[in-house]
Design a protein around this motif. Structure first.
Motif, mmCIF file in Angstrom:
data_model
loop_
_atom_site.group_PDB
_atom_site.id
_atom_site.type_symbol
_atom_site.label_atom_id
_atom_site.label_comp_id
_atom_site.label_asym_id
_atom_site.label_seq_id
_atom_site.Cartn_x
_atom_site.Cartn_y
_atom_site.Cartn_z
ATOM 1 N N SER B 156 0.355 -1.019 0.040
ATOM 2 C CA SER B 156 0.084 0.247 0.243
ATOM 3 C C SER B 156 0.535 1.128 -0.101
ATOM 4 N N ILE B 157 1.265 2.179 -0.784
ATOM 5 C CA ILE B 157 1.177 3.565 -1.637
ATOM 6 C C ILE B 157 2.356 3.574 -1.946
ATOM 7 N N LEU B 158 3.391 2.500 -0.976
ATOM 8 C CA LEU B 158 4.341 1.902 -2.160
ATOM 9 C C LEU B 158 3.794 2.113 -3.620
ATOM 10 N N ASP B 159 2.914 1.318 -4.212
ATOM 11 C CA ASP B 159 2.236 0.846 -4.760
ATOM 12 C C ASP B 159 3.293 0.585 -5.946
ATOM 13 N N GLU B 160 3.722 0.801 -7.258
ATOM 14 C CA GLU B 160 4.414 0.572 -8.537
ATOM 15 C C GLU B 160 6.289 0.992 -8.291
ATOM 16 N N THR B 161 6.099 1.970 -6.926
ATOM 17 C CA THR B 161 7.491 2.323 -6.422
ATOM 18 C C THR B 161 7.871 1.484 -5.739
ATOM 19 N N ILE B 162 7.884 0.347 -5.187
ATOM 20 C CA ILE B 162 8.817 -0.620 -4.844
ATOM 21 C C ILE B 162 10.115 -0.873 -5.748
ATOM 22 N N ARG B 163 9.768 -0.769 -6.991
ATOM 23 C CA ARG B 163 11.279 -0.892 -7.846
ATOM 24 C C ARG B 163 12.122 0.648 -7.859
ATOM 25 N N ASN B 164 12.204 1.255 -6.857
ATOM 26 C CA ASN B 164 12.849 2.362 -6.450
ATOM 27 C C ASN B 164 13.900 1.161 -5.845
ATOM 28 N N THR B 165 13.238 0.346 -5.008
ATOM 29 C CA THR B 165 14.254 -0.444 -4.242
ATOM 30 C C THR B 165 15.672 -0.892 -5.351
ATOM 31 N N PHE B 166 15.605 -1.146 -6.679
ATOM 32 C CA PHE B 166 16.617 -1.823 -7.576
ATOM 33 C C PHE B 166 17.562 -0.165 -7.851
ATOM 34 N N PHE B 167 17.213 0.727 -7.891
ATOM 35 C CA PHE B 167 17.623 2.310 -8.086
ATOM 36 C C PHE B 167 17.834 2.908 -6.918
ATOM 37 N N HIS B 168 16.675 3.718 -6.168
ATOM 38 C CA HIS B 168 17.417 4.286 -5.070
ATOM 39 C C HIS B 168 17.678 3.685 -4.378
ATOM 40 N N VAL B 169 17.671 3.278 -4.189
ATOM 41 C CA VAL B 169 18.266 1.432 -2.271
ATOM 42 C C VAL B 169 19.357 1.478 -2.965
ATOM 43 N N ALA B 170 19.615 1.265 -3.968
ATOM 44 C CA ALA B 170 20.900 0.179 -4.698
ATOM 45 C C ALA B 170 21.565 1.379 -5.141
ATOM 46 N N LEU B 171 21.468 2.881 -5.284
ATOM 47 C CA LEU B 171 22.517 3.712 -5.630
ATOM 48 C C LEU B 171 23.779 4.080 -3.985
ATOM 49 N N TRP B 172 22.692 3.547 -2.719
ATOM 50 C CA TRP B 172 22.890 3.812 -1.641
ATOM 51 C C TRP B 172 24.221 2.845 -1.013
#
Lengths: 67, 348
Positions: B156-172
């Motif tokens: 919920s709320i995250l929706d498709e942005t859970i894919r940011n795990t591969f970009f935003h989180v992986a970047l950190w």
């Protein structure tokens, strides 16, 4: 010259990307997938920005070497 | 160009991340519910908008529940399906002693269970006659089922942005690895006083700073479209910003000193202190307090609900891929700076 143009492109592109879609709430449609796309575009632009910097460094070095 | 196996590996890994990271669909979920507040002791209609759902084709096995506690809830007495993603459920809510935020469950044979936490608030009636029955029924034992096949989780709320795990989180994560390598070379510089270690330390640190700034930017974009604001004074966000300021000061320090030996010496020492400051700022303090940031508040680290095994299959390659790309960027800088030093030495 090319580098300057690239810089200007970089500076204007980000806000334009954001503004263009904000009113239509385009980025929130389809489960907010376009906000992920925007994140990927930002990463790409950031890496291009760094490449431009490296390019300038090399150009300066080349110029110094040839002088 | 120097061809190295790790450059090719990095590009291939990122290619895999872009393909699978975007193409694997999400599990079915519930994207909107209205109204979000209903009265106890009433019959209410709730309209539900699904995501990646199959309401129409699975109408025969469709069940909708409002879960009140761990064992019981209200099952919708009737359902009206308007297409695969839209349905209206009618609930006959009985007496409730307390106002409750109920969890909404939509179950069918194809989709499994879609969950929306705190979906509907049920207000208890003020003057409740003691005779009114609660009408609660026990949840079926197999309420929670997962959809078969390879899907990313729906949150919920995250929706498709859970894919940011591969970009935003992986970047950190890639940034941490780059900083660690920078730290190693800084220590090596102080031990040996050889200029090539200074070049390596600064190049890796600069690549890490680039990743950190991109991490802030992508996080900010994400926050805009999920929380509705570019920045909020959340502990995780502010600590990340402070870390980036500390490393920005590293870049300023290096730019401000002309003497090469002095610059190398000072920036190596500063880099060690900056790394030591980064650990509590990014790993300790955000875990001590509550945070809005997904995966934070308490100590979930890389686990629990926000990162499951399907996400890991793309997340870990993304970290390695981005790290190798960062290493590539750093080595370009190293080669340029090494050339410059050689030129300086030959000029003397």
């Amino acid at each position: 010259m090319i580098q300057k143009t690239l810089y200007i492109l970089l500076i204007i592109m980000t806000p334009v990307l954001l503004m263009a879609h904000e009113s239509a709430d385009f980025l929130r449609s389809t489960g907010k997938i376009y906000s992920v796309v925007l994140a990927v575009v930002l990463i790409f632009l950031g890496i291009v920005f760094y490449l431009v910097r490296l390019d300038r460094k090399i150009s300066r070095l080349e110029k110094e070497m040839l002088d | 160009m120097k061809y190295s196996w790790w450059k090719i590996l990095g590009v291939l890994l990122l290619l895999y991340v872009f393909t699978f990271g975007f193409l694997v669909p999400l599990k079915p979920g519930i994207i909107a519910v209205s109204p979000v507040s209903i009265e106890a002791n009433h019959v209410s209609n709730i309209s539900i908008t699904g995501y990646n759902s199959n309401y129409q084709s699975q109408e025969s096995s469709l069940q909708v529940w409002l879960k009140i506690d761990s064992t019981s809830g209200y099952q919708a007495t009737s359902l009206r399906v308007n297409g695969e993603r839209q349905l209206t459920a009618t609930f006959d809510i009985g007496a409730l002693p307390d106002t409750t935020e109920a969890l909404l469950l939509v179950v069918n044979a194809e989709d499994g269970t879609a969950i929306r936490p705190r979906a509907v608030k049920i207000n208890s009636a003020e003057h409740q006659p003691a005779s009114v029955p609660s009408k609660l029924s026990a949840l079926p034992s197999k309420t929670f089922q997962t959809k078969a096949g390879f899907y990313f989780p729906y949150r919920s709320i995250l929706d498709e942005t859970i894919r940011n795990t591969f970009f935003h989180v992986a970047l950190w994560m890639a940034m941490f690895v780059l900083l660690l390598i920078g730290l190693y070379h800084s220590i090596q510089y102080l031990r040996t006083k050889r200029i090539e270690y200074d070049i390596k330390a600064s190049s890796y640190s600069y690549a890490a700073i680039l990743y950190g700034l991109l991490g802030l930017a992508t996080g900010s974009v994400w926050a805009r479209y999920t929380w509705g604001t570019w920045w909020t004074p959340d502990v995780k966000l502010n600590m990340a910003a402070i870390t980036m300021l500390i490393y920005a000061a590293y870049a300023v320090l290096r730019a401000g000193i002309d003497d090469i030996d002095k610059r190398s010496q000072l920036s190596a020492i500063y880099n060690i202190f900056a790394f030591a400051a980064m650990i509590p700022l990014l790993f300790v303090i955000p875990r001590l307090t509550d945070s809005l940031h997904p995966g934070n508040g308490g100590n979930p680290a890389l686990g629990g609900e926000d990162l499951d095994n399907t996400l890991r299959m793309v997340f870990y390659p993304a970290i390695i891929g981005l790290f190798l790309l960062g290493r590539w960027i750093a080595t370009l800088n190293i080669r340029i700076e090494t050339l410059r030093i050689h030129k300086l030495q030959s000029d003397l």
